[in-house]
Design a protein around this motif. Structure first.
Motif, PDB file in Angstrom:
ATOM      1  N   ASN A  35       2.437 -10.884  -9.005  1.00 56.56           N
ATOM      2  CA  ASN A  35       2.678  -9.329  -8.793  1.00 56.56           C
ATOM      3  C   ASN A  35       1.614  -8.791  -8.308  1.00 56.56           C
ATOM      4  O   ASN A  35       1.667  -7.663  -7.505  1.00 56.56           O
ATOM      5  N   ALA A  36       0.474  -8.857  -8.629  1.00 59.26           N
ATOM      6  CA  ALA A  36      -0.711  -8.128  -7.950  1.00 59.26           C
ATOM      7  C   ALA A  36      -0.808  -8.342  -6.537  1.00 59.26           C
ATOM      8  O   ALA A  36      -1.127  -7.516  -5.653  1.00 59.26           O
ATOM      9  N   MET A  37      -0.563  -9.631  -5.898  1.00 54.71           N
ATOM     10  CA  MET A  37      -0.333  -9.693  -4.465  1.00 54.71           C
ATOM     11  C   MET A  37       0.609  -9.011  -3.988  1.00 54.71           C
ATOM     12  O   MET A  37       0.426  -8.558  -2.744  1.00 54.71           O
ATOM     13  N   MET A  38       1.682  -8.867  -4.703  1.00 58.95           N
ATOM     14  CA  MET A  38       2.828  -7.937  -4.260  1.00 58.95           C
ATOM     15  C   MET A  38       2.154  -6.346  -4.210  1.00 58.95           C
ATOM     16  O   MET A  38       2.596  -5.665  -3.077  1.00 58.95           O
ATOM     17  N   ALA A  39       1.692  -5.927  -5.144  1.00 60.96           N
ATOM     18  CA  ALA A  39       1.057  -4.644  -5.413  1.00 60.96           C
ATOM     19  C   ALA A  39       0.041  -4.587  -3.991  1.00 60.96           C
ATOM     20  O   ALA A  39       0.050  -3.313  -3.355  1.00 60.96           O
ATOM     21  N   ALA A  40      -0.789  -5.226  -3.613  1.00 58.96           N
ATOM     22  CA  ALA A  40      -1.572  -5.096  -2.386  1.00 58.96           C
ATOM     23  C   ALA A  40      -0.783  -5.211  -1.185  1.00 58.96           C
ATOM     24  O   ALA A  40      -1.267  -4.428  -0.398  1.00 58.96           O
ATOM     25  N   THR A  41       0.395  -5.605  -1.034  1.00 57.05           N
ATOM     26  CA  THR A  41       1.197  -5.743   0.038  1.00 57.05           C
ATOM     27  C   THR A  41       1.718  -4.398   0.046  1.00 57.05           C
ATOM     28  O   THR A  41       1.846  -3.545   1.246  1.00 57.05           O
ATOM     29  N   MET A  42       2.054  -3.707  -1.028  1.00 57.37           N
ATOM     30  CA  MET A  42       2.753  -2.364  -0.869  1.00 57.37           C
ATOM     31  C   MET A  42       1.689  -1.531  -0.448  1.00 57.37           C
ATOM     32  O   MET A  42       1.528  -0.448   0.242  1.00 57.37           O
ATOM     33  N   VAL A  43       0.191  -1.790  -0.923  1.00 52.17           N
ATOM     34  CA  VAL A  43      -0.653  -0.797  -0.649  1.00 52.17           C
ATOM     35  C   VAL A  43      -0.722  -0.825   1.213  1.00 52.17           C
ATOM     36  O   VAL A  43      -0.903   0.053   1.731  1.00 52.17           O
ATOM     37  N   ARG A  44      -1.122  -2.189   1.565  1.00 52.41           N
ATOM     38  CA  ARG A  44      -1.117  -2.254   3.082  1.00 52.41           C
ATOM     39  C   ARG A  44       0.139  -1.604   3.686  1.00 52.41           C
ATOM     40  O   ARG A  44      -0.141  -1.132   4.816  1.00 52.41           O
ATOM     41  N   ALA A  45       1.370  -1.852   3.100  1.00 52.00           N
ATOM     42  CA  ALA A  45       2.312  -1.068   3.809  1.00 52.00           C
ATOM     43  C   ALA A  45       2.373   0.311   3.927  1.00 52.00           C
ATOM     44  O   ALA A  45       2.612   1.183   4.990  1.00 52.00           O
ATOM     45  N   TYR A  46       1.719   1.063   2.986  1.00 51.54           N
ATOM     46  CA  TYR A  46       1.520   2.460   2.959  1.00 51.54           C
ATOM     47  C   TYR A  46       0.359   2.860   3.773  1.00 51.54           C
ATOM     48  O   TYR A  46       0.458   3.883   4.645  1.00 51.54           O
ATOM     49  N   GLU A  47      -0.667   1.924   4.112  1.00 53.51           N
ATOM     50  CA  GLU A  47      -1.709   2.052   5.033  1.00 53.51           C
ATOM     51  C   GLU A  47      -0.939   2.117   6.654  1.00 53.51           C
ATOM     52  O   GLU A  47      -1.634   2.908   7.182  1.00 53.51           O
ATOM     53  N   LEU A  48      -0.122   1.180   6.679  1.00 52.12           N
ATOM     54  CA  LEU A  48       0.238   1.001   8.030  1.00 52.12           C
ATOM     55  C   LEU A  48       1.408   2.425   8.509  1.00 52.12           C
ATOM     56  O   LEU A  48       1.687   2.543   9.451  1.00 52.12           O
ATOM     57  N   THR A  49       2.254   2.683   7.190  1.00 52.44           N
ATOM     58  CA  THR A  49       3.220   3.670   7.576  1.00 52.44           C
ATOM     59  C   THR A  49       2.856   5.047   7.077  1.00 52.44           C
ATOM     60  O   THR A  49       3.641   6.036   7.568  1.00 52.44           O
ATOM     61  N   GLY A  50       2.032   5.258   6.017  1.00 50.23           N
ATOM     62  CA  GLY A  50       2.040   6.479   5.613  1.00 50.23           C
ATOM     63  C   GLY A  50       3.112   7.052   4.474  1.00 50.23           C
ATOM     64  O   GLY A  50       2.880   8.005   4.047  1.00 50.23           O
ATOM     65  N   VAL A  51       3.902   5.959   4.197  1.00 48.34           N
ATOM     66  CA  VAL A  51       4.969   6.356   3.252  1.00 48.34           C
ATOM     67  C   VAL A  51       4.668   6.390   1.554  1.00 48.34           C
ATOM     68  O   VAL A  51       4.036   5.032   1.291  1.00 48.34           O
ATOM     69  N   SER A  52       4.397   7.308   1.315  1.00 46.05           N
ATOM     70  CA  SER A  52       3.777   7.660  -0.165  1.00 46.05           C
ATOM     71  C   SER A  52       4.178   6.729  -1.045  1.00 46.05           C
ATOM     72  O   SER A  52       3.892   6.128  -2.214  1.00 46.05           O
ATOM     73  N   ARG A  53       5.673   6.305  -1.168  1.00 45.70           N
ATOM     74  CA  ARG A  53       6.404   5.831  -2.195  1.00 45.70           C
ATOM     75  C   ARG A  53       6.025   4.485  -2.300  1.00 45.70           C
ATOM     76  O   ARG A  53       6.005   3.619  -3.390  1.00 45.70           O
ATOM     77  N   TYR A  54       5.398   3.908  -1.224  1.00 39.73           N
ATOM     78  CA  TYR A  54       4.889   2.580  -1.357  1.00 39.73           C
ATOM     79  C   TYR A  54       3.621   2.485  -2.168  1.00 39.73           C
ATOM     80  O   TYR A  54       3.308   1.486  -2.866  1.00 39.73           O
ATOM     81  N   LEU A  55       2.613   3.416  -1.841  1.00 37.05           N
ATOM     82  CA  LEU A  55       1.505   3.372  -2.799  1.00 37.05           C
ATOM     83  C   LEU A  55       1.795   3.741  -4.216  1.00 37.05           C
ATOM     84  O   LEU A  55       1.340   3.151  -5.212  1.00 37.05           O
ATOM     85  N   GLU A  56       2.921   4.700  -4.531  1.00 40.42           N
ATOM     86  CA  GLU A  56       3.022   4.751  -5.916  1.00 40.42           C
ATOM     87  C   GLU A  56       3.972   3.637  -6.490  1.00 40.42           C
ATOM     88  O   GLU A  56       3.618   3.440  -7.638  1.00 40.42           O
ATOM     89  N   SER A  57       4.700   2.743  -5.926  1.00 44.17           N
ATOM     90  CA  SER A  57       5.032   1.596  -6.038  1.00 44.17           C
ATOM     91  C   SER A  57       3.871   0.697  -6.726  1.00 44.17           C
ATOM     92  O   SER A  57       3.953  -0.021  -7.841  1.00 44.17           O
ATOM     93  N   ALA A  58       2.751   0.582  -5.865  1.00 42.67           N
ATOM     94  CA  ALA A  58       1.632  -0.523  -6.328  1.00 42.67           C
ATOM     95  C   ALA A  58       0.790   0.163  -7.435  1.00 42.67           C
ATOM     96  O   ALA A  58       0.509  -0.341  -8.212  1.00 42.67           O
ATOM     97  N   ARG A  59       0.929   1.563  -7.424  1.00 41.54           N
ATOM     98  CA  ARG A  59       0.127   2.293  -8.658  1.00 41.54           C
ATOM     99  C   ARG A  59       0.963   2.064  -9.760  1.00 41.54           C
ATOM    100  O   ARG A  59       0.488   1.680 -10.970  1.00 41.54           O
ATOM    101  N   ALA A  60       2.286   2.053  -9.811  1.00 43.62           N
ATOM    102  CA  ALA A  60       3.015   1.926 -10.924  1.00 43.62           C
ATOM    103  C   ALA A  60       2.746   0.518 -11.578  1.00 43.62           C
ATOM    104  O   ALA A  60       2.664   0.116 -12.856  1.00 43.62           O
ATOM    105  N   PHE A  61       2.557  -0.645 -10.727  1.00 44.05           N
ATOM    106  CA  PHE A  61       2.349  -1.836 -11.176  1.00 44.05           C
ATOM    107  C   PHE A  61       1.024  -1.827 -11.975  1.00 44.05           C
ATOM    108  O   PHE A  61       1.084  -2.547 -13.036  1.00 44.05           O
ATOM    109  N   VAL A  62       0.152  -1.316 -11.269  1.00 42.80           N
ATOM    110  CA  VAL A  62      -1.292  -1.446 -11.911  1.00 42.80           C
ATOM    111  C   VAL A  62      -1.633  -0.751 -13.113  1.00 42.80           C
ATOM    112  O   VAL A  62      -2.267  -1.328 -14.206  1.00 42.80           O
ATOM    113  N   TYR A  63      -0.940   0.464 -13.079  1.00 44.15           N
ATOM    114  CA  TYR A  63      -1.174   1.457 -14.330  1.00 44.15           C
ATOM    115  C   TYR A  63      -0.562   0.720 -15.452  1.00 44.15           C
ATOM    116  O   TYR A  63      -0.899   0.637 -16.622  1.00 44.15           O
TER     117      TYR A  63
END
Length: 514
Positions: free
Chosen positions: A212-240
């Motif tokens: 799942n940590a690899m999947m969270a990293a993927t969501m951060v990358r998706a956020y970096e490429l698209t700027g869609v904040s929901r993707y970063l929020e998804s990754a943060r929800a996992f980590v937190y």
């Protein structure tokens, strides 16, 4: 503790809390990482190790990704079905009738040893290896559309508050809701119950925290490429939410704090001395990425501490065995997940540096480990990386070579339609360029440049005659053996956005975007 060879590992100030903690209680134990502006402001390309590993753009990837994924069978009724694994066409398929059309495989996808039934497994892997880098260098709408679809499935299959999960509720309506503590995790593999090697029973649809940590990293990358904040929020929800389920463990080695996280969810009924090296590395990458992008310096501190744990393991054991010193199974010296330790640690480093976290000793140790695995690891990606990186760009005919070992007597070859002025530049600074007039025939045979290269050196070759034939670099290695490296090239029907002027920025976009 003892290392893999039975020798004592001297540590102090050990804290072990083998229980599942509320997120606030977990994160409040970790101090904020200090920030060094001189580190944060230093170009990542100033570090030889990062250039060796990341200064590379595989311009052939977008065409390969499009060809493979557009050719996958699209099926209905596949979820839960048992395919014929003797038919290669059935190994990987797309589910037409599941929202967001996820990719279905058995597990493992070639054998089905653990589960022989179709399930949307490890969607993050397809994004991380295929769609995200392909889109980063091409911006092709065909790749972008499918990328967005799979990222949407990631959101669809993530546990929300109270154990809700839209994928489970839609496709397995008779399944009970997951426990509330699964919030932030992804249902990514478990369509079977599994008793792992440490004695933990994984339940149906249960998330873990290392894949799942690899999947969270993927969501951060998706956020970096698209700027869609929901993707970063998804990754943060996992980590937190998820990391506190695996206990809190820290200590001091060589005067600096390290952290480690358990393999299985913590608690008295579960094994709690189950540290593994690759889990620390995978979690470190995700936490560093989320920490940088959200500005959470406690997360940056935790990621640095996990990295320091892995440094300790390398120094004391001499390589990354599967188990850590906190694990009583460490002395079995199991070799199985070296790359799942090295690669996420390398991916973690740029985010910590961008966050101003100084890593002088860590970088020295990682460089030592990198050399070891280049020399001794027989498999991907080290076999592919051993000779260096060479890519040729369709837009302007430029080729970029990044050395990954010492080389002398460099020769460059390419096919052109006319006699040209070959421009050779160390690095990407045009002011360092030198010009050599060459005939088309001589260039096809190879031009001796009288140059040497050290690991991390970058050379740019350009001649203004753009063709889709691959260029070639050859050199004598340290043993005097002639080595040859053929460039990756894009295809005529699937060009990339990459030019000589944007090559360095594209490589950075794939590594840790500014």
């Amino acid at each position: 503790m003892v290392d893999a060879h039975g020798r004592p590992v001297p540590v102090t100030d050990v804290v072990d809390v083998p229980e599942r903690l509320p997120p606030m209680a977990f994160w409040s134990r970790i101090p904020e990482a200090s920030s060094d502006p001189s580190v944060a402001g230093t170009s990542l390309w100033s570090y030889p190790l990062l250039r060796r590993h990341f200064f590379a753009v595989d311009v052939s990837l977008p065409a390969r990704v499009h060809a493979f994924h557009s050719g996958l069978p699209v099926v209905s009724g596949g979820l839960g079905a048992r395919p014929d694994l003797s038919d290669p066409a059935q190994l990987v398929v797309v589910a037409r009738d599941v929202p967001h059309r996820p990719i279905l495989t058995v597990h493992p996808k070639a054998t089905g040893t653990y589960s022989p039934f179709y399930y949307p497994r490890r969607t993050g892997d397809w994004l991380e290896s295929d769609f995200l880098p392909a889109y980063a260098m091409s911006s092709d709408p065909r790749i972008g559309a499918r990328m967005s679809e799979l990222v949407s499935f990631m959101l669809f299959s993530q546990y929300g508050e109270g154990g809700s999960n839209d994928f489970v509720a839609t496709c397995f309506p008779s399944a009970p809701a997951g426990p509330a503590e699964w919030v932030g995790g992804w249902d990514y593999v478990f369509d079977w119950e599994w008793l792992d090697g440490y004695g933990y029973q994984w339940r149906l649809h249960e998330p873990d925290h290392h894949v799942n940590a690899m999947m969270a990293a993927t969501m951060v990358r998706a956020y970096e490429l698209t700027g869609v904040s929901r993707y970063l929020e998804s990754a943060r929800a996992f980590v937190y939410h998820q990391l506190p389920r695996y206990g809190f463990h820290s200590g001091v080695w060589r005067g600096r704090t390290y952290y480690w996280t358990e393999y299985n969810p913590s608690g008295e009924e579960n094994p709690v001395r189950d540290a593994t090296d690759n889990v620390q590395a995978l979690v470190a990458q995700a936490v560093a990425m989320v920490g940088l992008r959200t500005g959470d310096r406690r997360m940056l501190s935790y990621a640095r501490g996990l990295l320091w744990h892995c440094v300790r393991e390398w120094v004391t054991d001499g390589r990354w065995y599967y188990d850590s010193a906190e694990n009583p199974m460490n002395q079995r010296k199991s070799v199985s997940h070296d790359m799942a330790t090295l690669l996420p640690l390398l991916a973690c480093v740029p985010y910590l540096l961008r966050g101003g976290v100084r890593l002088d000793v860590e970088l020295d140790v990682l460089a030592e480990a990198y050399e070891f695995y280049l020399a001794h690891f027989d498999g991907e990606p080290m076999n592919r990386l051993r000779l260096g990186h060479l890519s040729k760009l369709a837009a302007d005919g430029a080729s970029f070579f990044t050395a990954n070992q010492s080389g002398t007597d460099l020769v460059f070859a390419d096919r052109v339609t006319r006699d040209v002025e070959l421009r050779v530049c160390s690095g990407v600074d045009p002011s360092l360029e030198r010009v050599v007039a060459v005939s088309a025939d001589d260039l096809a045979r190879g031009v001796a440049l009288g140059l040497s290269a050290e690991p991390g050196d970058v050379l740019r070759f350009s001649h203004g005659d753009a063709r889709l034939t691959p260029s070639v670099v050859s050199y004598h290695d340290a043993a005097g053996v002639r080595r040859s490296l053929t460039a990756a090239v894009p295809t005529a029907d699937f060009p990339t956005d990459v030019t000589a002027a944007t090559y360095a920025d594209t490589a950075m976009r794939l590594c840790c975007p500014d």
